[in-house]
Enzyme design. Structure first.
Site, PDB file in Angstrom:
ATOM      1  N   CYS A  97       0.844  -1.205   0.000  1.00  0.00           N
ATOM      2  CA  CYS A  97       0.000   0.000   0.000  1.00  0.00           C
ATOM      3  C   CYS A  97       0.880   1.256   0.000  1.00  0.00           C
ATOM      4  O   CYS A  97       1.775   1.399   0.829  1.00  0.00           O
ATOM      5  CB  CYS A  97      -0.924   0.003   1.215  1.00  0.00           C
ATOM      6  SG  CYS A  97      -2.028   1.424   1.193  1.00  0.00           S
ATOM      7  N   ASP A 199      -2.674  -3.747 -14.380  1.00  0.00           N
ATOM      8  CA  ASP A 199      -3.115  -3.529 -15.764  1.00  0.00           C
ATOM      9  C   ASP A 199      -3.668  -4.773 -16.448  1.00  0.00           C
ATOM     10  O   ASP A 199      -3.628  -4.866 -17.675  1.00  0.00           O
ATOM     11  CB  ASP A 199      -1.977  -2.945 -16.620  1.00  0.00           C
ATOM     12  CG  ASP A 199      -1.586  -1.553 -16.161  1.00  0.00           C
ATOM     13  OD1 ASP A 199      -2.337  -0.968 -15.357  1.00  0.00           O
ATOM     14  OD2 ASP A 199      -0.535  -1.059 -16.591  1.00  0.00           O
TER      15      ASP A 199
HETATM   16  C1  LIG Z   1      -9.331   2.068  -4.576  1.00  0.00           C
HETATM   17  C2  LIG Z   1      -8.212   1.084  -4.396  1.00  0.00           C
HETATM   18  C3  LIG Z   1      -8.045   0.466  -3.174  1.00  0.00           C
HETATM   19  C4  LIG Z   1      -7.006  -0.458  -2.977  1.00  0.00           C
HETATM   20  N1  LIG Z   1      -6.904  -1.098  -1.775  1.00  0.00           N
HETATM   21  C5  LIG Z   1      -5.978  -2.084  -1.623  1.00  0.00           C
HETATM   22  C6  LIG Z   1      -5.939  -2.874  -0.440  1.00  0.00           C
HETATM   23  O1  LIG Z   1      -6.753  -2.704   0.483  1.00  0.00           O
HETATM   24  N2  LIG Z   1      -4.981  -3.824  -0.345  1.00  0.00           N
HETATM   25  C7  LIG Z   1      -4.075  -4.063  -1.359  1.00  0.00           C
HETATM   26  O2  LIG Z   1      -3.234  -4.945  -1.242  1.00  0.00           O
HETATM   27  N3  LIG Z   1      -4.106  -3.335  -2.487  1.00  0.00           N
HETATM   28  C8  LIG Z   1      -5.042  -2.385  -2.658  1.00  0.00           C
HETATM   29  N4  LIG Z   1      -5.130  -1.719  -3.847  1.00  0.00           N
HETATM   30  C9  LIG Z   1      -4.236  -2.095  -4.970  1.00  0.00           C
HETATM   31  C10 LIG Z   1      -4.886  -3.182  -5.841  1.00  0.00           C
HETATM   32  O3  LIG Z   1      -5.070  -4.374  -5.095  1.00  0.00           O
HETATM   33  C11 LIG Z   1      -4.005  -3.487  -7.070  1.00  0.00           C
HETATM   34  O4  LIG Z   1      -2.751  -3.913  -6.631  1.00  0.00           O
HETATM   35  C12 LIG Z   1      -3.832  -2.275  -7.973  1.00  0.00           C
HETATM   36  O5  LIG Z   1      -5.056  -1.606  -8.200  1.00  0.00           O
HETATM   37  C13 LIG Z   1      -3.206  -2.688  -9.333  1.00  0.00           C
HETATM   38  O6  LIG Z   1      -4.037  -3.556 -10.040  1.00  0.00           O
HETATM   39  P1  LIG Z   1      -4.927  -3.044 -11.302  1.00  0.00           P
HETATM   40  O7  LIG Z   1      -3.977  -2.359 -12.265  1.00  0.00           O
HETATM   41  O8  LIG Z   1      -5.545  -4.297 -11.852  1.00  0.00           O
HETATM   42  O9  LIG Z   1      -5.930  -2.084 -10.744  1.00  0.00           O
HETATM   43  C14 LIG Z   1      -6.119  -0.768  -4.058  1.00  0.00           C
HETATM   44  C15 LIG Z   1      -6.300  -0.141  -5.277  1.00  0.00           C
HETATM   45  C16 LIG Z   1      -7.326   0.770  -5.467  1.00  0.00           C
HETATM   46  C17 LIG Z   1      -7.491   1.422  -6.819  1.00  0.00           C
END
Ligand SMILES: Cc1cc2nc3c(=O)[nH]c(=O)nc-3n(C[C@H](O)[C@H](O)[C@H](O)COP(=O)(O)O)c2cc1C
Length: 316
Positions: A97, A199
């Protein structure tokens, strides 16, 4: 780690992947789910709001409960509490995070800058629970400290059963493109399963990510906003089946309604309606001429307003 788990994972996303949203995503494909991140301190102090985040739906398996924090003893105690409350199949530790409030406390991605402490946390959590422990982290802190490979090796050594790598640095937050090379490098460096994240947003990107990284599993996050259908599409792609047609407005309204009904049951009217303002707008993504409805949705106050909006969504 888990016995023959599904290859798709819904990313944990604070404020988004609550029990209701996870349930609708599970309706489209066999997936692994993970709770929103849960504060280890909140769990140990028995904070009621924190505890709510650990709840899984009936039959929600395989599912993980994700905890964050940086004190090994507190994390160990929190893991045991979270597991007891949730009945999850694994405990995931958040070491990725990037939110200022979190890293300022030494939690989340800050742990990538202190692998020795991170290792002690993993060991402490492992010895406190009798389920697999997994770790989710990033490519590194910034361009000058890309340590995903060393970090993954450390996780494996400390007893993690799998790692999930988000191919962005902390400095990137959620911007720019995810780097999948670092995920391939992690896969080549460790013997435990690797989950690729960043992504993955379509059948095409899922297939490309699998090929590029050699990862065992794929995790999708933001592309699932208002789009639980994504998992049906990704599942079809990785299993060589035809990709389902994009959802019609009536289908979007139906599933937004299912999600809203579950949220109502779980949270009560006010929080469910406030959260539905965001979710319903996401369900309209990509539909032309839906701006007027979004303007109504962001003003919804009652369950009746929500049902009215869903009716209009179905008729778009
Ligand atoms: C609104 C939001 C909240 C997130 N909360 C968490 C979380 O609680 N724990 C975590 O490990 N990652 C969290 N992430 C990261 C996502 O799990 C993920 O790693 C990140 O969005 C990249 O993946 P994507 O490109 O498919 O969105 C969060 C991302 C977003 C956008």
């Amino acid at each position: 780690m888990l016995n023959n788990p599904p290859r798709l994972v819904l990313a944990p996303m604070a404020g988004v992947t609550d029990l209701a949203f996870r349930a609708v995503c599970r309706a489209f494909a066999p997936i692994v789910t993970v709770t929103e991140m849960v504060s280890s301190k909140g769990l140990v102090y028995r904070d009621a709001k924190t505890a709510r985040l650990t709840a899984l739906a009936e039959g929600e398996h395989p599912a993980g409960v994700q905890i964050f924090g940086s004190d090994p003893a507190c994390m160990a105690q929190a893991a045991a509490i979270a597991l007891e409350m949730s009945g999850a199949d694994f405990v995931d530790i958040n070491m990725g995070c990037p939110t200022p409030k979190i890293v300022k406390n030494g939690d989340g991605c800050q742990l990538m800058r202190d692998p020795e402490l991170a290792g002690r946390i993993i060991e402490a959590v492992r010895s406190a629970v009798n389920v697999p422990v997994t770790v989710k982290f990033r490519r590194g802190w910034d361009k000058g400290s890309l340590n995903a490979v060393e970090f993954a090796r450390m996780c494996e050594q400390a007893g993690a059963s799998a790692v999930c790598v988000h191919g962005r640095t902390k400095a990137q937050m959620y911007g720019g493109a995810a780097d999948w090379d670092c995920i391939a490098a992690v896969k080549a460096a460790v013997g435990i399963p690797v989950v690729a994240n960043g992504d993955i947003c379509s059948p095409e990107t899922a297939l490309r990510a699998l090929k590029h990284t050699g990862a065992d599993m794929l995790m999708a996050g933001r592309a699932a906003f208002g789009n639980p259908f994504l998992f049906g599409e990704l599942d079809a792609a990785i299993n060589g089946r035809p990709i389902p047609a994009p959802p019609a407005p009536s289908q979007r309204a139906h599933w937004a309604g299912v999600q809203f009904g579950l949220a109502l049951e779980n949270r009560g009217e006010r929080p469910a309606v406030l959260e539905a303002r965001r979710h319903f707008c996401w369900y309209l993504h990509g539909l032309p001429r839906a701006g007027w409805l979004k303007a109504e949705i962001i003003k919804m106050r009652t369950r009746e307003d929500a049902y009215e909006a869903l009716k209009k969504m179905a008729e778009l």
